[in-house]
Design a protein around this motif. Sequence first.
Motif, short mmCIF file in Angstrom:
data_model
loop_
_atom_site.label_atom_id
_atom_site.label_comp_id
_atom_site.label_asym_id
_atom_site.label_seq_id
_atom_site.Cartn_x
_atom_site.Cartn_y
_atom_site.Cartn_z
N ILE A 88 24.01 46.24 7.82
CA ILE A 88 25.12 45.65 7.05
C ILE A 88 24.56 44.58 6.11
CG2 ILE A 88 27.16 44.17 7.24
CD1 ILE A 88 27.69 47.08 7.94
N SER A 89 24.90 44.69 4.84
CA SER A 89 24.38 43.79 3.81
C SER A 89 25.34 43.82 2.62
CB SER A 89 22.98 44.24 3.36
OG SER A 89 23.06 45.49 2.71
N THR A 112 28.39 47.44 2.98
CA THR A 112 29.42 46.64 3.64
C THR A 112 30.07 47.45 4.75
OG1 THR A 112 31.16 47.38 2.12
CG2 THR A 112 29.88 45.42 1.49
N ALA A 113 30.82 46.76 5.60
CA ALA A 113 31.49 47.42 6.72
C ALA A 113 32.46 48.48 6.23
CB ALA A 113 32.22 46.37 7.56
N PHE A 121 22.64 44.61 11.58
CA PHE A 121 22.64 43.75 10.40
C PHE A 121 21.30 43.83 9.67
CE2 PHE A 121 25.77 41.65 13.18
CZ PHE A 121 26.85 41.57 12.32
N TYR A 158 21.78 38.69 8.64
CA TYR A 158 23.08 38.11 8.99
C TYR A 158 23.31 36.79 8.27
CZ TYR A 158 26.96 36.33 11.74
OH TYR A 158 28.18 35.81 12.13
N GLU A 172 31.66 39.87 7.32
CA GLU A 172 31.85 41.29 7.59
C GLU A 172 32.26 41.57 9.03
OE1 GLU A 172 31.33 44.14 5.25
OE2 GLU A 172 31.88 42.33 4.16
N LEU A 224 33.82 45.01 10.55
CA LEU A 224 32.78 45.76 11.24
C LEU A 224 33.23 46.13 12.65
CD1 LEU A 224 29.92 46.89 11.29
CD2 LEU A 224 29.08 44.59 11.85
N GLY A 277 21.60 52.80 6.60
CA GLY A 277 21.51 51.78 5.56
C GLY A 277 20.13 51.67 4.94
#
Length: 266
Positions: A52-53, A57-58, A83, A86, A93, A97, A245
Amino acid sequence: MRIIFGLLALVVALVIYAFRIEPFLLRVEHVEYGSAQSQTKLKVVQLSDIHISKAFTARRLEKVVEQVNAQKPDLIIFTGDLFDDYDKFGASEEPELIEKLSQLNAKYKKIAILGNHDHYSAKTRARKVLEASDFRLLSNEGVNLTIDSQRIFIGGLADSLSDQPDIDQMMAMRYDADYTLLLTHEPDVADDLTDFNAQLILAGHSHGGQIWVPGRVRNALSKKYVNGQYQLANQTQLYVNSGIGTTMIHARFGVVPEIAAITIHL
């Protein structure tokens, strides 16, 4: 000049594809292990390296959730790196998430381990998000399940780059298993797990190289095993998931994000 302009146009097209198209694709890789004559089948869906970045995104998990649930999995396994960083992009998020991960449906269990990125910036938060999403998080631990009279042990190793993996501690939790499935974030660690009568090891971390070019740089502890299926010693199989990701360079080329739908004939 036409050749030069043609080459420049090709380079631009490839860059656009790598940054704006391939990272947004998603494929389901179907894999089978064991004898097809077996009466009992276990459907495992493996996810890995969501990262996740700002680039992922979520909200983008909607397609992932849809594809995972379409497989009607008995087990959902996540092999680390929830992540990317984070501290830069994570807290905002979390609510969405958790909402998306909670929508993943497994008949029996959802199980996860942490990856190196989770430890670098978000060990506590990654744990809380996964547990709030109904995942059982394993760290040098294991769970014993009985499915259709088959005893199954699932062991999860602590991350080998940023934590303290303890194989003996993990395996001490196994009881009379008919089938052993082990989880490690870094695939090259799999060679240390082949003396424990494990039928299958699942790993991630490598991103399949993320950008496929000749002589590409490979991640630490994913230099030997990069992507897909491998036969190891003592009849142990390894599957390395190329992940969903991206990290560092938020592009993919020749390594489409994947979900692994694994059928195990027990």
